[in-house]
Each structure stands twice: as C-alpha cells, then as structure tokens.
Scaffold this active site. Structure first.
Site, PDB file in Angstrom:
ATOM      1  N   CYS A 112      19.252 -34.632  10.181  1.00 17.67           N
ATOM      2  CA  CYS A 112      18.003 -35.152  10.760  1.00 17.67           C
ATOM      3  C   CYS A 112      17.917 -36.668  10.646  1.00 17.67           C
ATOM      4  O   CYS A 112      17.170 -37.311  11.374  1.00 17.67           O
ATOM      5  CB  CYS A 112      16.821 -34.523  10.055  1.00 17.67           C
ATOM      6  SG  CYS A 112      16.889 -32.742  10.136  1.00 17.67           S
ATOM      7  N   HIS A 253      11.016 -38.533  12.237  1.00 13.33           N
ATOM      8  CA  HIS A 253      11.748 -37.318  12.596  1.00 13.33           C
ATOM      9  C   HIS A 253      10.731 -36.191  12.768  1.00 13.33           C
ATOM     10  O   HIS A 253       9.782 -36.073  11.985  1.00 13.33           O
ATOM     11  CB  HIS A 253      12.730 -36.988  11.470  1.00 13.33           C
ATOM     12  CG  HIS A 253      13.354 -35.641  11.595  1.00 13.33           C
ATOM     13  ND1 HIS A 253      14.016 -35.245  12.725  1.00 13.33           N
ATOM     14  CD2 HIS A 253      13.385 -34.584  10.740  1.00 13.33           C
ATOM     15  CE1 HIS A 253      14.446 -34.003  12.550  1.00 13.33           C
ATOM     16  NE2 HIS A 253      14.072 -33.586  11.362  1.00 13.33           N
ATOM     17  N   ASN A 283      12.379 -29.182  16.664  1.00  9.63           N
ATOM     18  CA  ASN A 283      13.191 -30.117  15.885  1.00  9.63           C
ATOM     19  C   ASN A 283      14.592 -30.191  16.497  1.00  9.63           C
ATOM     20  O   ASN A 283      15.377 -29.255  16.361  1.00  9.63           O
ATOM     21  CB  ASN A 283      13.238 -29.601  14.443  1.00  9.63           C
ATOM     22  CG  ASN A 283      14.078 -30.453  13.524  1.00  9.63           C
ATOM     23  OD1 ASN A 283      14.772 -31.372  13.976  1.00  9.63           O
ATOM     24  ND2 ASN A 283      14.032 -30.157  12.246  1.00  9.63           N
TER      25      ASN A 283
END
Ligand code: UT7
Length: 329
Positions: A112, A253, A283
């Site tokens: 991430c 993020h 995500n």
C-alpha cells in the site's frame, strides 16, 4: 533542485464489483461493508489481462497530457505487488508497451506504500540531476490474489492504476519538499501472501492451503494505520515548520474510510482537506494515492503552490508521509 509532478492521470477497468455482487459470494451485506469501510463498489480487470495493462493505460495518458515522447523517459518506476509475472519486471513490460527506447526501470514492492516509496525514490534521481523525466506508476490487480470466499479481505480490494511524470522544478521550487518513510518487518505477519515466492514455491499443497491469496488481520492493521499515519503527518509538518492549516489536501492511501476519518479527526483536518474516494474503487493498493490525487486534480481543486501530504500504511509494515507543493496550473 526539486522534483515536481508535471503530469498525472489514472485508469480503472470498467467492470464493477458491487457490494450486492459480493452478497452473492460471501456472507456479508451492503450495509456492513459500507458502514465498516466506506466502500460501495470496486473495479475488476479482465482475467486475461495483467497489471501492466492498467499501468500502460495510465502512463500513456500522462505522456499525452505532457506532450512527452516515450523516448524522452529516463526511468520508469513501477510500484506494484501484483506483477504480471515473477519476472521479467513489470517495468520492462510497461517500457516495451510504451515503446520507450531510452530508459531503464524497475519494480518497487511496498504494498500500500508502493506509490509513496516509488515517488520518494524517483525524486532522488531528479534532485541529483541524474534524470530529467521519470514515470512513476502505482498499480495493482488485487482481484488476481483475492480469495472471493474470504469476507475479511475480498470486500476491500479492487483494481486500478495511477501515474505521474516527475521532472525538475523551475525557479519557483515547487514540487516534492520532504518525505518520512518507515518499515517495520515485525508487522509482516498481519498482511501477507505466503505462496508463490522462493520460500513456498507453487505446489498443489500451497494451492490447496490458499497460500496464493491475501491474508490479513484487519483490526491490527487498522489500529497501526491510524497511529502511524497520524504520527508521520505530524512529524513531517513539524519538521517543515508548517501547521495543519497550511495543508490544502491530505491524500491518504484508501484502505478504509474509517481509518482516514480517524486520522483526520486526530489531526484536526476538515472533511474538505481529507480526500476519500474509496466508495468507488475500494483499496487498489499501490493505485489508491495516484488515483485519488489525479481525481482531485481533474476536479479542478488543486492550484499551483497548494501544499499536499500523501500518506500510506500497509503490508510490511511499510508507511510514511510525503509533503509536496503542487506545481501544475
Ligand atoms: O491497505 C492494506 C492495509 N489494510 C488495512 O488497512 C485494513 C484495515 N482494516 C480494516 O479495514 C477492517 O479491519 C476490516 C474492514 C478488514 C474489518 O472491519 P472491522 O470493523 O475491523 O471488523 P472485524 O474484523 O473486527 O470483525 C467484526 C465482526 C466479526 O464478527 P464477530 O466476531 O464480532 O461476530 C467478523 O466476523 O464482523 C464480522 N465480519 C463481517 N461481517 C459481515 C468480518 N468481515 C465481514 C463482512 N461482512 N465482510
């Protein structure tokens, strides 16, 4: 000399996987997913395409936007955790598709935090004067490593890509001002994919055990993400003698909308300052930050000189924050 963003764009596949679709696949429902994560739907790339497909689409848009010939690129840094294949690097596949004849490149794996670490790294090549044009791509095809029988993970992740072109700043000095990045491998047990590497090469047994899927302890990640993203944000503004009010946008993020609102609350950021677009894409791992930044830019919300902080937390643990002054009109 600083490195500044001179072009930015993104690409997401057309196919949508909604919360209602997931209701048919695992024991979950739209209300649970939306209230616990902020996600309504994610995008899913065709099975027969790799992550490079999305990376190339995003990078081509950036080349067009900046009127850059592919041969002018010096370097391509491809942040991803879902490479087309173990090798060659996905950067080489992207380079070949772009027909960029004068560059080198490599993949950067930081989950991430992939885009954050890639843009931090890329900025060094510009600051030293070694390179003039660096393409930084953050992209992941998370659907390729998802267990669509595991409701702890499959409701969160999606596919997407974003890309930026970095070039030397002009006289004004706008661009990447600072970054504070960290890793702590003691957190590796909380988000990982054990199969497919040299430790557990693919066998029937590794497949049967589901070792080629994402394994996640969501609560631990959630807790640490809030603590560390808040801390690196504070650290970077303090180090640069800034206040929260000096930051136009916090572009984090996108792992869970509740993580972002918790961080924003601790920092005293307004709803307008903290960017959340997870509702549409879920995500996308290395894709989230460049996609969100690209959307903010396309919405006309960014003005030259605006200060932005990008922050991420994820597998590793790997996390950090990056401070930049927006350099595009
Ligand atoms: O970007 C990479 C880094 N990853 C992250 O940052 C992920 C961060 N973590 C999260 O986003 C959240 O922890 C999740 C969305 C993964 C999970 O949400 P949560 O609020 O932490 O739920 P939980 O794991 O604490 O589970 C609460 C309950 C459990 O039931 P019991 O034990 O209380 O009866 C779960 O079994 O919710 C249940 N549950 C679900 N129920 C319906 C877990 N997943 C689901 C689901 N649908 N999809």
């Amino acid at each position: 000399m600083r490195a500044r963003i001179t072009g930015i764009d993104h690409f997401v596949p057309e196919d949508k996987l909604t919360n209602y679709d997931l209701e048919q696949m695992v024991d979950t429902d739209d209300e649970w997913i939306y209230t616990r994560t902020g996600i309504r739907e994610r995008r899913v790339l065709d099975k027969d395409k790799g992550v490079s497909y999305m990376a190339v689409k995003a990078a081509k848009k950036v080349l067009e936007q900046t009127d850059t010939h592919p041969d002018e690129l010096d370097l391509i840094i491809m942040a991803t955790t879902t490479f087309d294949m173990m090798f060659p690097s996905t950067a080489t596949i992207v380079q070949n598709e772009l027909n960029a004849k004068n560059c080198w490149g490599y993949d950067l794996v930081a989950g991430c935090s992939g885009f954050l670490f890639a843009i931090s790294t890329a900025s060094q090549f510009i600051e030293t004067g070694k390179h003039k044009k660096v393409m930084v791509i953050g992209a992941d095809k998370m659907s390729s490593i998802m267990n669509y029988k595991d409701r702890n993970t499959c409701i969160i992740f999606g596919d997407g890509a974003g890309a930026v072109l970095l070039e030397p700043s002009g006289e004004d000095g706008y661009g990447i001002e600072d970054y504070l990045n960290h890793i702590d491998g003691s957190g590796g047990q909380y988000l990982y994919m054990p199969g497919g590497g040299s430790l557990h090469p693919p066998t029937h047994e590794t497949i049967d055990k589901g070792m080629h899927f994402v394994h996640q302890d969501g609560r631990t990640l959630f807790k640490n993400a809030v603590i560390e993203m808040t801390k690196t944000f504070r650290d970077i503004i303090e180090k640069n003698n800034l206040k929260t009010d000096d930051i136009k946008f916090f572009i984090p993020h996108q792992a869970n909308a509740r993580i972002i609102t918790a961080v924003a609350e601790k920092l005293g950021l307004t709803e307008d300052q903290a960017i959340i677009n997870i509702e549409k894409y879920g995500n996308t791992t290395a894709g989230t930050i460049p996609i969100a930044m690209s959307e903010v830019y396309q919405d006309g919300k960014l003005q030259k000189g605006d200060r932005i902080i990008l922050s991420a937390f994820g597998t590793g643990f790997a996390w950090g924050s990056l401070l930049l002054r927006w350099s595009m009109d």
